[in-house]
Motif scaffolding. Structure first.
Motif, PDB file in Angstrom:
ATOM      1  N   LEU A  37       0.964  -1.177   0.028  1.00  0.00           N
ATOM      2  CA  LEU A  37       0.042  -0.134   0.119  1.00  0.00           C
ATOM      3  C   LEU A  37       0.672   1.319  -0.066  1.00  0.00           C
ATOM      4  O   LEU A  37       0.807   2.162  -0.691  1.00  0.00           O
ATOM      5  CB  LEU A  37      -0.997  -0.004   1.250  1.00  0.00           C
ATOM      6  N   PHE A  92      -8.282  -4.382  -0.901  1.00  0.00           N
ATOM      7  CA  PHE A  92      -7.610  -2.832  -1.442  1.00  0.00           C
ATOM      8  C   PHE A  92      -6.463  -3.707  -2.435  1.00  0.00           C
ATOM      9  O   PHE A  92      -6.161  -2.632  -3.358  1.00  0.00           O
ATOM     10  CB  PHE A  92      -7.121  -2.352  -0.367  1.00  0.00           C
ATOM     11  N   TRP A 128     -15.316   3.457  -2.861  1.00  0.00           N
ATOM     12  CA  TRP A 128     -14.260   2.903  -1.914  1.00  0.00           C
ATOM     13  C   TRP A 128     -14.143   3.611  -0.915  1.00  0.00           C
ATOM     14  O   TRP A 128     -13.632   3.331   0.260  1.00  0.00           O
ATOM     15  CB  TRP A 128     -12.977   3.073  -2.886  1.00  0.00           C
ATOM     16  N   SER A 132     -13.922   2.273   2.938  1.00  0.00           N
ATOM     17  CA  SER A 132     -12.468   2.647   3.690  1.00  0.00           C
ATOM     18  C   SER A 132     -13.093   3.284   5.061  1.00  0.00           C
ATOM     19  O   SER A 132     -12.347   2.917   6.057  1.00  0.00           O
ATOM     20  CB  SER A 132     -11.935   3.476   2.922  1.00  0.00           C
TER      21      SER A 132
END
Length: 205
Positions: A37, A92, A128, A132
């Motif tokens: 990430l 993700f 998204w 999140s």
């Protein structure tokens, strides 16, 4: 074997007094997930902040770090029974694959699919962002400050980039927040590695 039957003498597993404890010797999957990430978001943030204009490095990082690294981490989290880690990293990771495809679609698939419109990308990022946000609320239960910071930055990244694509002027703020996301995720990853290797808190989480 019924309740009235006695266990065979040579059947070790049939005897209730024999308990087996399996010790998990596999390593923590979280550092790899946060590393993936962090690297992908850092490159995206640098591009969004105006440090460079081409998306080649962003696509590469999105696929091989944001995508593969997080999916691998998610699979390992699933094996360990970590519902949050398995879901978040896998989801993700797949996001980064889809994001890379969107970036590449203009050159690779525009003749078949057409390039994604700014509005469609905006709603894509908005959805998204909602996902999140829910996961951010869960991180408060986990209680690790570094992870909470990552998910705050992640949620803001989605919402700000969604706003930018939907025509709401946020300037370069979206790019800088994405860069903060990348740096915070990298810190979390490296802190987890350092603390694990030294067996004590070297970098606070």
């Amino acid at each position: 074997m019924t309740n009235n039957e006695e266990a065979p003498e040579n059947c070790v597993l049939c005897k209730p007094e024999n308990e087996f404890h399996i010790i998990d010797k596999t390593s923590d999957h979280a550092p790899l997930g946060f590393m993936g990430l962090g690297l992908a978001a850092t490159m995206l943030g640098l591009m969004g902040s105006g440090f460079f204009a081409d998306a080649t490095m962003v696509v590469s990082m999105s696929i091989f770090l944001g995508g593969f690294a997080q999916v691998f981490a998610g699979i390992e989290g699933w094996k360990k029974g970590d519902v949050f880690g398995a879901t978040a990293f896998s989801a993700f990771g797949l996001f980064w694959f889809s994001f890379a495809f969107i970036l590449m679609s203009t050159g690779l698939a525009s003749g078949v699919l057409g390039a994604a419109s700014a509005a469609s990308v905006g709603f894509y990022l908005l959805i998204w962002g909602i996902v999140s946000l829910v996961l951010l609320l869960v991180t408060f239960k986990i209680g690790i400050k570094a992870i909470i910071v990552v998910f705050i930055a992640l949620t803001l990244t989605f919402f700000l980039n969604a706003a930018a694509n939907l025509g709401i002027g946020v300037g370069s703020l979206a790019g800088y927040v994405t860069l903060i996301l990348g740096i915070s995720a990298l810190y979390t990853s490296l802190a987890l590695v350092a603390n694990s290797v030294f067996g004590k808190t070297i970098a606070p989480l």
